[in-house]
Design a protein around this motif. Structure first.
Motif, mmCIF file in Angstrom:
data_model
loop_
_atom_site.group_PDB
_atom_site.id
_atom_site.type_symbol
_atom_site.label_atom_id
_atom_site.label_comp_id
_atom_site.label_asym_id
_atom_site.label_seq_id
_atom_site.Cartn_x
_atom_site.Cartn_y
_atom_site.Cartn_z
ATOM 1 N N GLU A 111 48.611 -63.583 -17.044
ATOM 2 C CA GLU A 111 47.351 -63.294 -17.355
ATOM 3 C C GLU A 111 47.313 -64.272 -19.130
ATOM 4 O O GLU A 111 48.386 -64.145 -20.034
ATOM 5 N N ARG A 112 46.321 -65.126 -19.195
ATOM 6 C CA ARG A 112 46.166 -65.496 -20.459
ATOM 7 C C ARG A 112 44.612 -64.626 -20.593
ATOM 8 O O ARG A 112 43.771 -64.741 -19.882
ATOM 9 N N ARG A 113 44.452 -64.961 -22.194
ATOM 10 C CA ARG A 113 43.354 -63.695 -23.058
ATOM 11 C C ARG A 113 42.584 -64.937 -23.544
ATOM 12 O O ARG A 113 43.544 -65.489 -24.838
ATOM 13 N N ALA A 114 41.518 -64.866 -23.566
ATOM 14 C CA ALA A 114 40.474 -65.850 -24.461
ATOM 15 C C ALA A 114 40.536 -64.967 -26.255
ATOM 16 O O ALA A 114 40.146 -63.863 -26.199
ATOM 17 N N GLY A 117 38.126 -66.863 -33.352
ATOM 18 C CA GLY A 117 38.586 -67.097 -34.674
ATOM 19 C C GLY A 117 37.584 -67.593 -35.519
ATOM 20 O O GLY A 117 36.543 -68.188 -35.167
ATOM 21 N N ILE A 118 37.861 -67.979 -37.326
ATOM 22 C CA ILE A 118 36.361 -68.003 -37.667
ATOM 23 C C ILE A 118 36.295 -69.959 -37.008
ATOM 24 O O ILE A 118 35.264 -70.633 -37.100
ATOM 25 N N LEU A 119 37.313 -70.209 -37.097
ATOM 26 C CA LEU A 119 37.431 -72.104 -36.881
ATOM 27 C C LEU A 119 37.675 -72.221 -34.881
ATOM 28 O O LEU A 119 37.494 -73.136 -35.008
ATOM 29 N N GLU A 120 38.492 -70.809 -34.534
ATOM 30 C CA GLU A 120 38.984 -72.067 -33.147
ATOM 31 C C GLU A 120 38.863 -70.993 -32.066
ATOM 32 O O GLU A 120 38.631 -69.862 -32.563
ATOM 33 N N THR A 121 38.366 -71.406 -30.926
ATOM 34 C CA THR A 121 38.940 -70.054 -30.330
ATOM 35 C C THR A 121 39.794 -70.522 -28.899
ATOM 36 O O THR A 121 39.964 -71.532 -29.057
ATOM 37 N N GLY A 122 40.659 -70.195 -28.089
ATOM 38 C CA GLY A 122 41.497 -70.545 -27.515
ATOM 39 C C GLY A 122 42.142 -69.030 -26.482
ATOM 40 O O GLY A 122 41.137 -68.029 -26.529
ATOM 41 N N GLU A 123 42.774 -69.567 -25.703
ATOM 42 C CA GLU A 123 43.661 -68.341 -24.534
ATOM 43 C C GLU A 123 44.776 -68.910 -24.964
ATOM 44 O O GLU A 123 45.339 -69.124 -25.488
ATOM 45 N N VAL A 124 45.859 -66.813 -24.841
ATOM 46 C CA VAL A 124 46.615 -66.460 -25.251
ATOM 47 C C VAL A 124 47.585 -65.517 -24.224
ATOM 48 O O VAL A 124 47.110 -65.302 -23.399
#
Length: 187
Positions: A111-114, A117-124
């Motif tokens: 699984e990856r979760r979105a 943050g202040i400057l970016e978004t992503g999945e980890v």
């Protein structure tokens, strides 16, 4: 600073995006000297569990820098550690640094979760933790997000965040900044 009681039921806790919490902690720790936290057990965990209404104490390393305060707790994963985790009631999920996850062999769930943050978004990625403790207090098995928190042992050595997803399991906790103790109710 004093003592703060925190009800960790999910209500009344300030929520902030996970990546913001990680970035804040990582930036704050980048200015701290490496190896700033040394942990020692403060009491006998068996004695705390025998008295009704007793609490278990976990050593808390409080670091102040300017108007910011960060509290570190020792976390052991699969018998390894302790690792320096920032106590963060504002983080909705707990975080483990990539290098710690690799070292203890945490298995990714796929699984990856979105996160944002202040400057970016992503999945980890997400990993499963079956055996872990804060101080001498066992934590329920669960999932953590795995994030690159910087070089191993560098910049202040933050190795994870212990968030409200885990802390809420205890109903309430007391953070005693003056005495450097996290108090968790005995079962």
């Amino acid at each position: 600073m004093g003592r703060r009681d925190v009800t960790a039921s999910g209500t009344g806790l300030r929520r902030r995006p996970r990546l913001v919490a990680v970035l804040f902690a990582a930036l704050l720790c980048a200015a701290l000297p490496a190896g700033c936290a040394v942990y020692e057990d403060r009491d006998d965990p068996d004695a705390a569990q025998t008295s009704p209404g007793a609490v278990r104490e976990v050593p808390l390393r409080v670091v102040e820098q300017g108007d910011r305060t960060l509290a570190f707790v020792p976390v052991t994963i699969d018998g390894e550690g302790p690792f320096r985790f920032a106590l963060d009631t504002g983080a909705s999920t707990s975080v483990v640094a990539e290098d710690v996850a690799d070292r203890v062999g945490l298995e990714l769930t796929g699984e990856r979760r979105a996160v944002s943050g202040i400057l970016e978004t992503g999945e980890v990625p997400v990993a499963r933790v079956d055996q872990w403790e804060v101080g001498n207090v066992p934590l329920d098995p669960g999932e953590v997000t795995v994030i690159d928190l910087g070089p191993p042992g560098g910049g202040g050595g933050i190795e994870g965040l212990l968030g409200s997803d885990v802390l809420s399991d205890f109903g309430s906790i007391t953070v005693d900044y003056d005495d450097g103790v996290l108090e968790i109710p005995a079962p």
